[in-house]
Design a protein around this motif. Structure first.
Motif, PDB file in Angstrom:
ATOM      1  N   VAL A 189       0.850  -1.185   0.000  1.00 41.87           N
ATOM      2  CA  VAL A 189       0.000   0.000   0.000  1.00 41.87           C
ATOM      3  C   VAL A 189       0.887   1.237   0.000  1.00 41.87           C
ATOM      4  O   VAL A 189       1.842   1.311   0.784  1.00 41.87           O
ATOM      5  N   VAL A 190       0.580   2.192  -0.882  1.00 41.77           N
ATOM      6  CA  VAL A 190       1.359   3.428  -0.950  1.00 41.77           C
ATOM      7  C   VAL A 190       0.509   4.606  -0.505  1.00 41.77           C
ATOM      8  O   VAL A 190      -0.715   4.618  -0.675  1.00 41.77           O
ATOM      9  N   ASN A 191       1.170   5.598   0.075  1.00 37.74           N
ATOM     10  CA  ASN A 191       0.544   6.876   0.363  1.00 37.74           C
ATOM     11  C   ASN A 191       0.681   7.773  -0.856  1.00 37.74           C
ATOM     12  O   ASN A 191       1.712   7.757  -1.532  1.00 37.74           O
ATOM     13  N   SER A 192      -0.345   8.572  -1.105  1.00 34.81           N
ATOM     14  CA  SER A 192      -0.349   9.424  -2.286  1.00 34.81           C
ATOM     15  C   SER A 192      -0.940  10.788  -1.959  1.00 34.81           C
ATOM     16  O   SER A 192      -1.981  10.876  -1.302  1.00 34.81           O
ATOM     17  N   ALA A 193      -0.279  11.829  -2.439  1.00 37.42           N
ATOM     18  CA  ALA A 193      -0.805  13.183  -2.293  1.00 37.42           C
ATOM     19  C   ALA A 193      -1.877  13.481  -3.334  1.00 37.42           C
ATOM     20  O   ALA A 193      -2.614  14.453  -3.202  1.00 37.42           O
ATOM     21  N   GLN A 194      -1.951  12.651  -4.350  1.00 35.97           N
ATOM     22  CA  GLN A 194      -2.982  12.795  -5.391  1.00 35.97           C
ATOM     23  C   GLN A 194      -3.569  11.415  -5.692  1.00 35.97           C
ATOM     24  O   GLN A 194      -3.362  10.850  -6.768  1.00 35.97           O
ATOM     25  N   PRO A 195      -4.284  10.842  -4.711  1.00 33.51           N
ATOM     26  CA  PRO A 195      -4.683   9.432  -4.818  1.00 33.51           C
ATOM     27  C   PRO A 195      -5.612   9.134  -5.986  1.00 33.51           C
ATOM     28  O   PRO A 195      -5.502   8.061  -6.589  1.00 33.51           O
ATOM     29  N   GLU A 196      -6.524  10.041  -6.316  1.00 29.40           N
ATOM     30  CA  GLU A 196      -7.422   9.766  -7.438  1.00 29.40           C
ATOM     31  C   GLU A 196      -6.627   9.585  -8.735  1.00 29.40           C
ATOM     32  O   GLU A 196      -6.905   8.686  -9.528  1.00 29.40           O
ATOM     33  N   ALA A 232      -2.700  -1.046  -3.038  1.00 26.58           N
ATOM     34  CA  ALA A 232      -3.713  -0.098  -2.591  1.00 26.58           C
ATOM     35  C   ALA A 232      -3.083   1.280  -2.479  1.00 26.58           C
ATOM     36  O   ALA A 232      -1.860   1.415  -2.359  1.00 26.58           O
ATOM     37  N   VAL A 233      -3.942   2.283  -2.523  1.00 23.88           N
ATOM     38  CA  VAL A 233      -3.501   3.685  -2.503  1.00 23.88           C
ATOM     39  C   VAL A 233      -4.245   4.399  -1.388  1.00 23.88           C
ATOM     40  O   VAL A 233      -5.487   4.329  -1.306  1.00 23.88           O
ATOM     41  N   ALA A 234      -3.511   5.089  -0.512  1.00 19.86           N
ATOM     42  CA  ALA A 234      -4.097   5.816   0.611  1.00 19.86           C
ATOM     43  C   ALA A 234      -3.863   7.313   0.457  1.00 19.86           C
ATOM     44  O   ALA A 234      -2.792   7.742   0.001  1.00 19.86           O
ATOM     45  N   ARG A 235      -4.841   8.105   0.838  1.00 19.18           N
ATOM     46  CA  ARG A 235      -4.695   9.558   0.797  1.00 19.18           C
ATOM     47  C   ARG A 235      -3.738  10.012   1.904  1.00 19.18           C
ATOM     48  O   ARG A 235      -3.843   9.564   3.048  1.00 19.18           O
ATOM     49  N   CYS A 236      -2.805  10.885   1.544  1.00 14.21           N
ATOM     50  CA  CYS A 236      -1.772  11.316   2.489  1.00 14.21           C
ATOM     51  C   CYS A 236      -1.230  12.658   2.007  1.00 14.21           C
ATOM     52  O   CYS A 236      -1.317  12.970   0.807  1.00 14.21           O
ATOM     53  N   PRO A 237      -0.653  13.471   2.884  1.00 11.93           N
ATOM     54  CA  PRO A 237      -0.067  14.734   2.431  1.00 11.93           C
ATOM     55  C   PRO A 237       1.126  14.567   1.492  1.00 11.93           C
ATOM     56  O   PRO A 237       1.513  15.502   0.807  1.00 11.93           O
ATOM     57  N   HIS A 238       1.725  13.380   1.458  1.00 10.90           N
ATOM     58  CA  HIS A 238       2.919  13.168   0.632  1.00 10.90           C
ATOM     59  C   HIS A 238       2.975  11.714   0.159  1.00 10.90           C
ATOM     60  O   HIS A 238       2.311  10.844   0.707  1.00 10.90           O
ATOM     61  N   ALA A 239       3.794  11.475  -0.854  1.00 14.66           N
ATOM     62  CA  ALA A 239       4.007  10.116  -1.354  1.00 14.66           C
ATOM     63  C   ALA A 239       5.001   9.385  -0.448  1.00 14.66           C
ATOM     64  O   ALA A 239       6.047   9.929  -0.087  1.00 14.66           O
ATOM     65  N   SER A 240       4.657   8.150  -0.100  1.00 15.23           N
ATOM     66  CA  SER A 240       5.525   7.330   0.754  1.00 15.23           C
ATOM     67  C   SER A 240       4.964   5.919   0.793  1.00 15.23           C
ATOM     68  O   SER A 240       3.911   5.632   0.230  1.00 15.23           O
ATOM     69  N   LEU A 241       5.673   5.033   1.493  1.00  6.84           N
ATOM     70  CA  LEU A 241       5.161   3.682   1.727  1.00  6.84           C
ATOM     71  C   LEU A 241       4.183   3.716   2.887  1.00  6.84           C
ATOM     72  O   LEU A 241       4.515   4.193   3.972  1.00  6.84           O
ATOM     73  N   HIS A 242       2.964   3.236   2.669  1.00  5.05           N
ATOM     74  CA  HIS A 242       1.994   3.112   3.754  1.00  5.05           C
ATOM     75  C   HIS A 242       2.267   1.828   4.534  1.00  5.05           C
ATOM     76  O   HIS A 242       2.552   1.874   5.724  1.00  5.05           O
ATOM     77  N   HIS A 243       2.203   0.675   3.858  1.00  2.00           N
ATOM     78  CA  HIS A 243       2.643  -0.560   4.506  1.00  2.00           C
ATOM     79  C   HIS A 243       2.842  -1.667   3.487  1.00  2.00           C
ATOM     80  O   HIS A 243       2.315  -1.616   2.374  1.00  2.00           O
ATOM     81  N   ALA A 244       3.621  -2.643   3.884  1.00  4.39           N
ATOM     82  CA  ALA A 244       3.782  -3.891   3.137  1.00  4.39           C
ATOM     83  C   ALA A 244       3.229  -5.005   4.005  1.00  4.39           C
ATOM     84  O   ALA A 244       3.498  -5.056   5.213  1.00  4.39           O
ATOM     85  N   SER A 245       2.452  -5.907   3.399  1.00  2.00           N
ATOM     86  CA  SER A 245       1.734  -6.922   4.152  1.00  2.00           C
ATOM     87  C   SER A 245       2.178  -8.325   3.759  1.00  2.00           C
ATOM     88  O   SER A 245       2.363  -8.620   2.573  1.00  2.00           O
ATOM     89  N   PHE A 246       2.301  -9.188   4.761  1.00  2.00           N
ATOM     90  CA  PHE A 246       2.812 -10.540   4.567  1.00  2.00           C
ATOM     91  C   PHE A 246       1.797 -11.550   5.095  1.00  2.00           C
ATOM     92  O   PHE A 246       1.352 -11.461   6.233  1.00  2.00           O
TER      93      PHE A 246
END
Length: 311
Positions: free
Chosen positions: A145-152, A192-206
């Motif tokens: 899952v990544v964080n995105s400043a422009q998720p749409e 998956a893409v999460a709304r966030c003030p900046h682009a970054s890694l949200h999480h990696a799932s195992f």
């Protein structure tokens, strides 16, 4: 369905404190180091045929180096590279030999926010094994899952260029749509893409073998004093279990199991209000999803956007 992406392969991250990060993933998280070079380590999940599911690299700046997906054959890799080039996507490399463990044939490009994405095929399968009862090590990499400043725009990029399908959306009554779950096969989400003030890694799932192994793994990390962000619980979207922890560099990593597999011909995306406690956690065992928990997974702004990794 003209989908050329088959599955998620691995996530590669760069970190300043390489030694602590490697010790965490190898000795606490339960991955197996299968190859290494100066300042680079390749870590496999014992239950997965993928050569590796996490790649760590020592670097001055913390970043996502790349997210790697698989394709069925070289023709599909070539078709996708041509398509992306014609659609104006910025290619980092043309299709050719892959120089990491397992080899293969692939190429890399930047997504709309500058993350490096790799598509590959013909990577040699790694000998893997059945994870035994009570063995609390990851079976495979489930999703990134990544964080995105422009998720749409980011969601639209992966749908339009890579044929990802929307499975579900999380929303907040005041803040609108907050997370989009995307799939490239019948797993509920591989990305998956999460709304966030900046682009970054949200999480990696195992993914773990089952509920017992998932709980044993979660307990091992808790006993070791690893910071637990959220969980244990069970989400509604995807119906998977979750326990989120912070690795030594502040990246969120998750143990999960029982992620839904969908009938893609009949599935319709749902819009889920995560202020409903049953949406966040059907079991009611996790700590509440509040602003503190959300900010933990904002992570540091990614320093690697539109900068291809050296490996």
């Amino acid at each position: 369905m003209d989908r050329l992406i088959t599955h998620l392969r691995h996530v590669a991250i760069a970190v300043p404190d390489f030694d602590r990060e490697l010790e965490f993933y190898r000795n606490l998280w339960g991955l197996t180091e299968v190859a290494s070079d100066t300042g680079v380590s390749f870590l496999a999940a014992e239950g997965s045929p993928e050569q590796y599911v996490v790649r760590l690299r020592k670097a001055a700046d913390k970043r996502i180096d790349l997210i790697s997906f698989g394709a069925a054959d070289a023709a599909d890799v070539d078709t996708l590279a041509v398509r992306l080039g014609q659609q104006g996507v910025r290619l980092i490399s043309e299709p050719g030999p892959v120089g990491t463990p397992g080899g293969g044939y692939g190429f890399r490009f930047f997504d709309n926010e500058g993350r490096t994405v790799e598509i590959s095929t013909d990577v040699a399968l790694r000998p893997h094994r059945r994870i035994e009862e009570a063995e609390s090590v990851p079976v495979r990499l489930s999703h990134v899952v990544v964080n995105s400043a422009q998720p749409e725009a980011t969601v639209e990029f992966y749908q339009r260029h890579l044929d990802f399908a929307l499975s579900d959306v999380l929303m907040h009554p005041e803040n609108g749509r907050m997370m989009w779950f995307l799939r490239c096969n019948d797993w509920h989400h591989s990305f998956a893409v999460a709304r966030c003030p900046h682009a970054s890694l949200h999480h990696a799932s195992f993914e773990m073998r089952g509920i017992d192994e998932y709980m044993r793994g979660s307990g091992r990390l808790m006993r070791a004093g690893v910071e637990k962000v959220w969980g244990p619980g069970r989400h509604r979207a995807g119906n998977n279990t979750f326990s989120y922890f912070l690795d030594p560099q502040g990246n969120t990593v998750e143990y999960t199991t029982e992620l839904d597999r969908l009938d893609e011909d009949t599935w319709h995306p749902g819009l889920h209000d995560f202020t409903d406690p049953m949406v966040s956690d059907q079991w009611g065992t996790a700590n509440p999803m509040d602003e503190f928990v959300a900010r933990k997974s904002f992570n540091d702004p990614d320093k690697g956007l539109f900068q291809a990794p050296p490996v």
